[in-house]
Design an enzyme around this catalytic site. Sequence first.
Site, short mmCIF file in Angstrom:
data_model
loop_
_atom_site.label_atom_id
_atom_site.label_comp_id
_atom_site.label_asym_id
_atom_site.label_seq_id
_atom_site.Cartn_x
_atom_site.Cartn_y
_atom_site.Cartn_z
N HIS A 8 0.85 -1.13 -0.14
CA HIS A 8 -0.12 0.04 0.05
C HIS A 8 0.91 1.35 0.16
O HIS A 8 2.23 1.11 -0.12
CB HIS A 8 -0.90 -0.19 1.31
CG HIS A 8 -0.28 -0.20 2.55
ND1 HIS A 8 0.55 0.64 3.17
CD2 HIS A 8 -0.52 -1.46 3.20
CE1 HIS A 8 1.22 0.13 4.22
NE2 HIS A 8 0.67 -0.89 4.42
N GLY A 17 1.96 3.17 2.26
CA GLY A 17 3.03 2.84 3.37
C GLY A 17 3.97 2.47 2.73
O GLY A 17 5.31 2.91 2.86
N HIS A 18 4.17 1.38 2.22
CA HIS A 18 5.12 0.61 1.75
C HIS A 18 5.91 1.36 0.62
O HIS A 18 7.18 1.62 0.47
CB HIS A 18 4.84 -0.86 1.17
CG HIS A 18 4.07 -1.69 2.06
ND1 HIS A 18 2.89 -2.07 1.91
CD2 HIS A 18 4.72 -2.42 3.16
CE1 HIS A 18 2.64 -2.80 2.91
NE2 HIS A 18 3.77 -3.01 3.66
N LYS A 55 5.04 2.86 11.72
CA LYS A 55 3.88 2.30 12.04
C LYS A 55 4.23 0.99 12.96
O LYS A 55 3.31 0.80 13.79
CB LYS A 55 3.32 2.14 10.74
CG LYS A 55 2.39 0.63 10.75
CD LYS A 55 1.09 0.94 11.04
CE LYS A 55 -0.05 -0.14 11.06
NZ LYS A 55 0.24 -1.45 11.48
N ASP A 56 5.40 0.36 12.65
CA ASP A 56 5.66 -0.70 13.65
C ASP A 56 6.82 -0.15 14.41
O ASP A 56 8.05 -0.74 14.32
CB ASP A 56 6.11 -1.81 12.77
CG ASP A 56 4.97 -2.42 11.90
OD1 ASP A 56 4.13 -3.00 12.40
OD2 ASP A 56 4.78 -1.86 10.84
P1 AMP Z 1 5.06 -5.06 6.36
O1 AMP Z 1 4.53 -5.66 4.93
O2 AMP Z 1 3.62 -4.96 7.45
O3 AMP Z 1 5.81 -6.04 7.05
O4 AMP Z 1 5.76 -3.74 6.52
C1 AMP Z 1 6.91 -3.59 5.79
C2 AMP Z 1 7.45 -2.27 6.15
O5 AMP Z 1 6.48 -1.25 5.66
C3 AMP Z 1 7.55 -2.11 7.59
O6 AMP Z 1 8.79 -1.29 7.88
C4 AMP Z 1 6.49 -1.41 8.04
O7 AMP Z 1 6.78 -0.50 9.19
C5 AMP Z 1 6.05 -0.39 7.12
N1 AMP Z 1 4.94 0.00 6.97
C6 AMP Z 1 3.48 -0.50 6.94
N2 AMP Z 1 2.81 0.30 7.18
C7 AMP Z 1 3.06 1.33 7.13
C8 AMP Z 1 2.51 2.64 6.84
N3 AMP Z 1 1.12 2.85 6.97
N4 AMP Z 1 3.34 3.82 6.75
C9 AMP Z 1 4.71 3.62 6.99
N5 AMP Z 1 5.29 2.32 6.51
C10 AMP Z 1 4.47 1.28 6.77
#
Ligand code: AMP
Length: 284
Positions: free
Chosen positions: A32, A34-35, A150-151
């Site tokens: 999305h 964010g990524h 976010k994390d």
């Molecule tokens: P994930 O795919 O959920 O493991 O996330 C991969 C990376 O994207 C991690 O560093 C998350 O913290 C970051 N991430 C996920 N959601 C967001 C968001 N809404 N805004 C910024 N970074 C994000």
Amino acid sequence: MLVIDNYEDLSRFRAKLGDKRIGFVPTMGALHRGHLHLAETSLANCDVTIVSIWVNPRQFNDKEDFEKYPRNFDEDIKKLRQLGVDLVFIPKSEEELYKAPKIKEESRNLNGLDQPLEGLFRSGHFDAVVEVVYRLFCTVKPSVAFFGKKDFQQFRIIEHFSSNNNLGIDIIGLETIREESGLAMSSRNERLSADERQAASGIYSTLQWMKSEWKSDECSVDEIKEAASKRLRAIPGLKSIDYLEVVSEASLNPIKKGSSNPARAFIAVYFGPVRLIDNLSLNN
Ligand code: AMP
């Protein structure tokens, strides 16, 4: 954009890059905005950008959460290609990831950062995250790695782990990207109904409310937490609260009002079977 699914091809590609500035964005896919923000920041600051997609079974505590985790590899590849990412690594099996060296026992110390918050509810989660990120770091050998706040706990843990073990990788934390409603973007949002998705914006408004109370002189931390929990419980569709905490950004330990250390509020809640987390700096 190269799409690589095995350790040997990635290692060969990496060897040819020499000392170029390599930016790395590890993800679990279902990408999305964010990524994409992480990948765009890497593209703007590095010579080469590598994204990985791996839904890591070892970091899920709940089998159903793992099975229902959204997977859209074709869409993800399209989005990354459009951005101009150089390479996406989508390991075809766990074996491809674990060909890279294992973390040494003495390097595992996370200084207690893995204990509070998510650590209380997801036993072994951060061990699994650090293990997979370390193996990816050993394969990709990035100069910089981008993580989302976010994390935040994950970001702090990786930041600590990398500096503690002198990995020589800059760990950059980027701000949370939100939907217009304020809801933090998350792959898990796809599992919410339209009504739940709207209602879940109450998580962010609760964090914002905590921030305004933190700045006023009136309430103690405990009073803020109690009133904020009440606000959360009033959100339609919210099933339960795992935690609502205010902690020091550096140590993730409880913090008192008036402390000169930066503070951050954290929330984890369930909407039906979907677990959502969010956090906000209380200082700026
Ligand atoms: P994930 O795919 O959920 O493991 O996330 C991969 C990376 O994207 C991690 O560093 C998350 O913290 C970051 N991430 C996920 N959601 C967001 C968001 N809404 N805004 C910024 N970074 C994000």
